[in-house]
Design an enzyme around this catalytic site. Structure first.
Site, PDB file in Angstrom:
ATOM      1  CG  MET A  91      -0.204  -4.574   3.508  1.00 43.25           C
ATOM      2  SD  MET A  91      -1.620  -5.391   4.244  1.00 43.25           S
ATOM      3  CE  MET A  91      -1.821  -4.438   5.741  1.00 43.25           C
TER       4      MET A  91
ATOM      5  CE1 TYR B  36       7.833  -0.492   3.470  1.00 42.95           C
ATOM      6  CE2 TYR B  36       9.471   1.248   3.372  1.00 42.95           C
ATOM      7  CZ  TYR B  36       9.091  -0.042   3.106  1.00 42.95           C
ATOM      8  OH  TYR B  36       9.971  -0.885   2.489  1.00 42.95           O
TER       9      TYR B  36
ATOM     10  NE  ARG C  43      -1.249   7.782  -0.914  1.00 38.82           N
ATOM     11  CZ  ARG C  43      -1.158   6.533  -1.336  1.00 38.82           C
ATOM     12  NH1 ARG C  43      -1.863   6.120  -2.364  1.00 38.82           N
ATOM     13  NH2 ARG C  43      -0.365   5.668  -0.722  1.00 38.82           N
TER      14      ARG C  43
ATOM     15  CG  ASP D 187       2.507  -3.382   0.140  1.00 35.80           C
ATOM     16  OD1 ASP D 187       3.015  -3.884  -0.877  1.00 35.80           O
ATOM     17  OD2 ASP D 187       1.891  -2.307   0.130  1.00 35.80           O
ATOM     18  CD  GLU D 188       1.900  -6.073  -4.773  1.00 36.61           C
ATOM     19  OE1 GLU D 188       1.163  -6.187  -5.745  1.00 36.61           O
ATOM     20  OE2 GLU D 188       3.128  -5.938  -4.864  1.00 36.61           O
TER      21      GLU D 188
HETATM   22  N1  DCP Z   1       8.062   1.788  -1.233  1.00 36.75           N
HETATM   23  C1  DCP Z   1       9.263   2.450  -1.341  1.00 36.75           C
HETATM   24  N2  DCP Z   1       9.610   3.086  -2.490  1.00 36.75           N
HETATM   25  C2  DCP Z   1       8.774   3.059  -3.543  1.00 36.75           C
HETATM   26  C3  DCP Z   1       7.569   2.385  -3.463  1.00 36.75           C
HETATM   27  C4  DCP Z   1       7.231   1.764  -2.287  1.00 36.75           C
HETATM   28  O1  DCP Z   1      10.036   2.451  -0.382  1.00 36.75           O
HETATM   29  N3  DCP Z   1       9.100   3.681  -4.649  1.00 36.75           N
HETATM   30  C5  DCP Z   1       7.689   1.127   0.035  1.00 36.75           C
HETATM   31  C6  DCP Z   1       6.873   2.033   0.889  1.00 36.75           C
HETATM   32  C7  DCP Z   1       5.481   1.549   0.687  1.00 36.75           C
HETATM   33  C8  DCP Z   1       5.672   0.080   0.448  1.00 36.75           C
HETATM   34  O2  DCP Z   1       6.906  -0.035  -0.224  1.00 36.75           O
HETATM   35  O3  DCP Z   1       4.683   1.801   1.841  1.00 36.75           O
HETATM   36  C9  DCP Z   1       4.567  -0.518  -0.408  1.00 36.75           C
HETATM   37  O4  DCP Z   1       4.531   0.139  -1.654  1.00 36.75           O
HETATM   38  P1  DCP Z   1       3.183   0.366  -2.447  1.00 36.75           P
HETATM   39  O5  DCP Z   1       3.520   0.708  -3.833  1.00 36.75           O
HETATM   40  O6  DCP Z   1       2.239  -0.755  -2.215  1.00 36.75           O
HETATM   41  O7  DCP Z   1       2.574   1.707  -1.850  1.00 36.75           O
HETATM   42  P2  DCP Z   1       1.879   1.994  -0.479  1.00 36.75           P
HETATM   43  O8  DCP Z   1       1.520   0.741   0.241  1.00 36.75           O
HETATM   44  O9  DCP Z   1       2.708   2.970   0.286  1.00 36.75           O
HETATM   45  O10 DCP Z   1       0.582   2.777  -0.939  1.00 36.75           O
HETATM   46  P3  DCP Z   1      -0.720   2.233  -1.659  1.00 36.75           P
HETATM   47  O11 DCP Z   1      -1.801   2.338  -0.646  1.00 36.75           O
HETATM   48  O12 DCP Z   1      -0.930   3.175  -2.792  1.00 36.75           O
HETATM   49  O13 DCP Z   1      -0.489   0.831  -2.103  1.00 36.75           O
END
Ligand code: DCP
Length: 726
Positions: free
Chosen positions: A19, A23, A60, A134-135
């Site tokens: 995803m 969040y 970003r 999310d994977e």
């Molecule tokens: N998360 C968190 N703390 C972190 C990493 C992630 O709380 N250090 C949470 C928030 C993210 C979710 O887990 O939304 C999924 O992490 P991802 O690493 O997949 O990152 P994102 O989905 O936010 O972004 P991307 O589009 O880069 O995958």
């Protein structure tokens, strides 16, 4: 240590779906006015605007990111999260949304449920493994083969835009304006190899799934399509957001040639370091110069073959059909000055965590007809004067008894057993008001060994009446308390490097520098605990059945216990449990039992009305509950504790000076790297983190065995002792 598995020359079609800024998307769906705006989700601790845990792609572009800085602290690299205040400086329009909070900690149910929605859609087309919040991995081989037979790509008249937007690694595109046409030609090439044709079908299927996800959930995701999980995972991160990347076999070498060795799954730790320093291997491509024999000589047969394979992009790892979580966990960190220094404060937080865990277990039983068998307590502690102390608090587990109060009781008992061991490591003997300078910086409880309730002629009630025969005391506590072996890495049993704490993770705790002030009450607790602990041998190291107690009167005849109970009535039940364990060898097998199971069911049914439930059913017929309404609603079933982790590890971040943990950078290129502080890792929820960081966390979190503790009968040398059998 990595283990080579059966390798197939892959005709498989595997997708990895991730995803985008998950969040943030969940929050934007809740508040549509945020859509398209630079947005970030921050942890619930509002210090300096809160640490960022998810950042939208719009933000970003303005330089907002999860990780803000890397610096060296005591010879190790320290990564800090960007804070809300810093993000506002970089991007004044940014919208900051706080993660939901319940029980004084992040509440991740919304994210869990959102993840479940996505999984229910993705699992319609093939075997589906939820790898983290999310994977998802999908094995689309059958679906691709079917498509190739029935509607091969070259027969498709109108190729959907989303398919044409695919990135095909290795495909030469001279002019970006022609990109879609070039992709269409590749996908629909009639004389392509069978493997490429299957991948092309995979691209069609994944694009379709992604569009369904968008339509039904409003979330975008990105995907990688390849012949195995490893390549699919690398590919999904290459083009984000809302894109997909295909890895034809012919482009594997090019993909891996410059890929940093330490970014590969299972190579972020000591094995990767050894490859760098001993063999001069910095990229996966560098590995190609070594023969399999040479790698085997250096790293053992299994690992050598595994390395030889990954250099060539070969991996036989299967997609596990797993939609439901393997465990449930609830944890919280207490970094820096928030460290818990009294039993009372530990008990308070354990109660909160257990309440949440209990609700999630109830929900799992209700929705999925599953029960958990094992309760485990993990904690991280420090002891002033020992910079390695944070690795030494042993995890403990025992059979899980349903019911919030019982889980709370048992968790506290496990904690006390762990604390006893932790302190005894220092030859701790407390008398009077000696200050022992310990603090708890993380606590978590988890429930594992989750199995379906037997169906058929057995009703749930019958099942429980058999599992917990009546007549046992309602105040029984822990049957067996065992040292929990920390989750082993996939490489366990092999012959090299992992299992040793990566040097970059070896940090000292700031608390140790600042000193600890104990209250009088705290000292009392410690004193009593110590007395108690001295009396309770056999609690640790061995897993054996114990007699259940329920006889506080006998217990209170013992001086230390009486002291303890008079000064800390809350610990009465625990003392009882511990005392019972003390008796276990003499007592032999204990009677199992849980007289309050009927009460539990009554409570359980009553509790169900407190929230609205909605189910979705996937193609495999698995009902996936979505919970709405009250925050007390238990977690969802497809959840991954990654969400839990994700927020938990960020919550309660304290002052930077006290937060000088370190992070591990393990994300493939093209993706915002994970970062987290040692102080913020919740061991119970590692299972749900992105897999590539699980390995290192596990090795880091594994408690070190005390050299003077030998598990009787557990070693092979013990078994073959000369006098054995004589
Ligand atoms: N998360 C968190 N703390 C972190 C990493 C992630 O709380 N250090 C949470 C928030 C993210 C979710 O887990 O939304 C999924 O992490 P991802 O690493 O997949 O990152 P994102 O989905 O936010 O972004 P991307 O589009 O880069 O995958």
């Amino acid at each position: 240590m990595p283990v080579a598995r059966r390798e197939t020359c892959d005709g498989r079609v595997i997708a990895h779906v991730d995803m985008d800024c998950f969040y943030v998307q969940v929050e934007q769906r809740k508040q549509p006015s945020l859509r398209g705006l630079p947005t970030a989700v921050v942890q619930y601790n509002s210090y300096k605007g809160g640490g960022l845990i998810a950042v939208s792609y719009e933000a970003r572009k303005s330089g907002v990111k999860r990780r803000s800085s890397i610096h060296e602290y005591k010879n190790v690299f320290v990564f800090s999260s960007m804070r809300g205040d810093e993000a506002k400086e970089a991007c004044p329009q940014i919208q900051l949304v706080q993660v939901p909070v319940a029980r004084g900690k992040a509440n991740l149910n919304t994210y869990r449920n959102a993840g479940s929605e996505v999984v229910s859609i993705l699992s319609r087309k093939g075997r589906c493994e939820r790898a983290s919040i999310d994977e998802v991995y999908l094995d689309l081989t059958d679906a691709a083969q079917t498509m190739l037979m029935e509607t091969p790509p070259e027969s498709v008249e109108h190729v959907q835009e989303e398919v044409l937007k695919s990135h095909v690694l290795g495909l030469q595109i001279e002019d970006e304006d022609d990109a879609k046409e070039e992709v269409r030609k590749w996908l629909c090439k009639s004389d392509a190899s069978y493997q490429d044709k299957l991948l092309a079908c995979g691209a069609f299927i994944v694009a379709d799934l992604r569009m369904q996800v968008l339509k039904e959930t409003e979330f975008t995701c990105s995907a990688g399509v390849a012949h195995n999980k490893m390549l699919a995972k690398l590919a999904s991160a290459m083009n984000k957001p809302a894109q997909q990347t295909v890895v034809p076999q012919s482009s594997v070498e090019g993909l891996l040639e410059y890929f940093p060795i330490k970014k590969m799954k299972q190579l972020g730790g000591k094995l990767g370091t050894s490859l760098q320093s001993d063999l001069g291997v910095n990229t996966v491509g560098d590995l190609l110069q070594f023969s399999e024999d040479k790698l085997q000589q250096r790293y053992g047969i299994n690992t050598g073959t595994w390395l030889w394979n990954i250099a060539r992009g070969i991996s036989g790892e299967e997609v596990e059909g797993r939609l439901l979580p393997k465990s449930h966990g609830s944890g919280k960190t207490f970094p820096g000055p928030q460290a818990l220094k009294t039993i009372g404060s530990v008990q308070h937080w354990l109660n909160e965590l257990c309440e949440e865990l209990s609700e999630r277990l109830d929900s799992d039983m209700d929705q999925n007809k599953r029960i958990a068998h094992t309760l485990t307590l993990h904690a991280r502690a420090y002891k002033t004067g020992d910079s390695d102390s944070h690795k030494k608090f042993p995890s403990k587990s025992c059979p899980l008894r349903y019911g919030t109060t019982k889980i709370q009781e048992d968790a506290l008992t496990l904690f006390l057993a762990g604390l006893r061991d932790f302190l005894s490591f220092y030859n701790f003997k407390t008398h009077g008001n000696e200050n022992n300078n310990w603090g708890i910086t993380a606590l978590s409880v988890s429930a594992s060994k989750i199995v379906p309730i037997p169906s058929g002629t057995h009703s749930i009630a019958k099942y429980f009446s058999e599992r917990f025969p009546s007549g046992s005391s309602s105040n029984q506590s822990v049957d067996d308390v065992i040292d929990e072996v920390a989750p082993s890495s996939p490489s366990a049993g092999s012959d090299n490097c992992l299992g040793v704490i990566p040097s970059e993770l070896q940090l000292e705790y700031p608390e140790e520098d600042t000193g600890v002030n104990h209250s009088k009450a705290c000292l009392d607790h410690q004193d009593l605990l110590c007395n108690l602990s001295e009396k309770v041998d056999g609690l640790t190291e061995e897993s054996s059945h114990v007699a259940l107690p329920g006889n506080e009167d006998r217990m209170t005849r013992n001086e230390p216990y009486r002291d303890l109970l008079s000064k800390e009535p809350r610990l009465a039940f625990n003392a009882s449990s511990l005392k019972a364990v003390e008796k276990k060898k003499a007592a032999g097998k204990k009677p199992h039992g849980n007289s309050s199971i009927i009460k539990f069911f009554n409570n359980y049914h009553n509790s169900q009305s407190s929230f609205e439930q909605k189910n979705v059913t996937n193609a495999q017929g698995v009902k996936i509950p979505l919970l709405h309404g009250s925050q007390s609603a238990s977690g969802s079933n497809l959840t991954s504790n990654q969400v839990e982790m994700a927020s938990e590890i960020h919550q309660l971040e304290e002052i930077d000076a006290n937060n000088s943990g370190c992070s591990i950078d393990t994300m493939p290129q093209g993706s915002q790297a994970w970062s987290y502080n040692i102080d913020e890792i919740d061991p119970s929820i590692i299972d749900e983190l992105p897999p590539e960081i699980q390995e290192e966390l596990r090795t880091w979190l594994r408690p070190r065995k005390r050299p003077n503790v030998v598990k009787r009968g557990s070693s092979i040398t013990q078994y073959f002792r000369p006098d054995k059998g004589r």
